[in-house]
Design an enzyme around this catalytic site. Structure first.
Site, PDB file in Angstrom:
ATOM      1  CG  HIS A  43      -1.920  -1.099   1.237  1.00  0.00           C
ATOM      2  ND1 HIS A  43      -2.795  -1.346   0.205  1.00  0.00           N
ATOM      3  CD2 HIS A  43      -2.136  -2.076   2.159  1.00  0.00           C
ATOM      4  CE1 HIS A  43      -3.527  -2.416   0.502  1.00  0.00           C
ATOM      5  NE2 HIS A  43      -3.139  -2.878   1.678  1.00  0.00           N
ATOM      6  CG  ASP A  93      -2.553  -8.670   1.184  1.00  0.00           C
ATOM      7  OD1 ASP A  93      -1.737  -8.933   2.084  1.00  0.00           O
ATOM      8  OD2 ASP A  93      -3.593  -7.993   1.369  1.00  0.00           O
ATOM      9  CG  HIS A 108      -6.352  -5.504   2.140  1.00  0.00           C
ATOM     10  ND1 HIS A 108      -5.813  -6.372   3.067  1.00  0.00           N
ATOM     11  CD2 HIS A 108      -7.496  -5.041   2.672  1.00  0.00           C
ATOM     12  CE1 HIS A 108      -6.603  -6.419   4.131  1.00  0.00           C
ATOM     13  NE2 HIS A 108      -7.627  -5.620   3.914  1.00  0.00           N
ATOM     14  CG  ASP A 116      -4.866 -10.175   3.909  1.00  0.00           C
ATOM     15  OD1 ASP A 116      -4.635 -10.790   2.851  1.00  0.00           O
ATOM     16  OD2 ASP A 116      -4.485  -9.009   4.124  1.00  0.00           O
TER      17      ASP A 116
HETATM   18 ZN   LIG Z   1      -3.899  -7.341   3.161  1.00  0.00          ZN
END
Ligand SMILES: [Zn+2]
Length: 345
Positions: free
Chosen positions: A123, A160, A162, A249
């Site tokens: 991120h 991931d 996200h 996750d």
């Molecule tokens: Zn994540």
């Protein structure tokens, strides 16, 4: 010499964003202990990393941003609403980055698979960040390897849950990097980006690949999509190194997201990625990435190691049926359509 390496430092466990925060500091230590208990660790040579130098951080990040993190780290504060910046985080995040750089370098010293258990901070963008990330170790490692070994083709496989918005911002115009991300649909999860139609700009079109998945997607649909998208693109691109952000996750027990992958999904995914590396470059850098249910996370990481090594002794649990397999198929078909000028899928 062993074929594989893990990069580890005791101070990795200081990457801790506080008692009430989902990012738990002792995950690297617990991962190492579990690998040792399961006799996996003995197959890896362990190296202690050095911190990334400020000059390394600046190959990707703006100097004002690096200074900002350094200042926050002196006093303690907040990088963003979801990301506290505890005192000393600059040093710890620099060490995590140095871990990924060291892992990358080891691939050019004869190791085939190298792992940083504290990596994958996708991120972090050039001049800002959130989502528990400070420095984008993936991009900094790419820039380090690019310069040192004159490389021209990097493959990022980011599983991931996200979307890796920071990595995407950095490489959206760069056709030396294929950035492939499977993630929960941004309309239902942080950071909100990673639409299927975002495929890269101008001559880098086709080199950003996003598959947003609806909440409730299970391992069966996920794996099928991975086989239809990630395998052919990697084979056609012929990378010189593969960087695998193997966040877990997306497991059904994870408290932050809503995908329903199971332990066995991670085994099969990691096996696919290891096979891709064998077929193409024999250089696989694994960054363990997100995972916020401490028990499920360690077991999922264990299965990733089993997949990487082709070790059949992996953990299994009951498969969770897909909430909407049709929607996954539709999105996969849409993505194939968007990419049809660039890849044979
Ligand atoms: Zn994540």
């Amino acid at each position: 010499m062993k074929k594989h390496a893990i990069i580890y430092h005791e101070d990795f466990n200081k990457y801790d964003l506080g008692v009430d925060h989902p990012l738990i500091g002792d995950k690297p230590k617990n991962t190492m202990a579990f690998l040792k208990e399961k006799s996996i660790l003995s197959q890896f040579q362990v190296f202690t990393p050095k911190s990334a130098a400020e000059a390394d951080l600046l190959t990707v990040h703006d100097s004002t941003y690096v200074e900002h993190v350094k200042k926050l780290s002196e006093t303690g504060g907040w990088l963003s609403e979801d990301t506290p910046a505890p005192k000393g985080i600059f040093e710890v995040a620099s060490l995590a980055t140095g871990g990924s750089m060291c892992a990358g370098e080891k691939l050019f010293e004869g190791f085939e698979i190298t792992v940083n258990p504290l990596g994958g901070f996708h991120h972090a963008s050039k001049g800002h960040s959130s989502g528990f990330c400070f420095f984008n170790d993936i991009a900094i490692t790419i820039e380090y390897l690019r310069k040192k070994y004159k490389l021209k083709r990097f493959m990022i496989i980011d599983q991931d849950v996200h979307h890796g918005n920071g990595t995407q911002d950095i490489y959206i115009d760069d056709k030396t990097v294929v950035n492939l991300s499977f993630h929960q649909d941004g309309r239902t999860l942080y950071p909100g980006t990673g639409n299927v139609e975002t495929i890269g700009r101008e001559d880098a079109a086709g080199y950003t690949v996003n598959l947003p998945l609806p909440p409730g997607t299970g391992g069966v649909s996920y794996l099928k999509a991975f086989e239809e998208i990630a395998l052919p693109i990697t084979r056609q691109f012929k990378p010189e190194v593969i960087l695998y952000q193997s966040g877990v996750d997306s497991h059904h027990a994870d408290p932050l997201a809503d995908l329903n992958l199971t332990y066995q999904t991670y085994y099969h995914l990691a096996k696919h990625v290891a096979d891709l590396s064998k077929e193409t470059c024999q250089k696989l850098l694994v960054l363990l990435g997100g995972g916020y249910n401490s028990i499920a996370c360690i077991k999922s990481y264990y299965n990733i190691f089993c997949g990487l090594l082709g070790n059949k002794d992996f953990l299994e649990e009951e498969e969770i049926p897909d909430a909407d397999p049709e929607q996954v198929i539709n999105t996969v078909n849409q993505l194939k359509q968007y990419l049809s000028d660039y890849w044979t899928l």
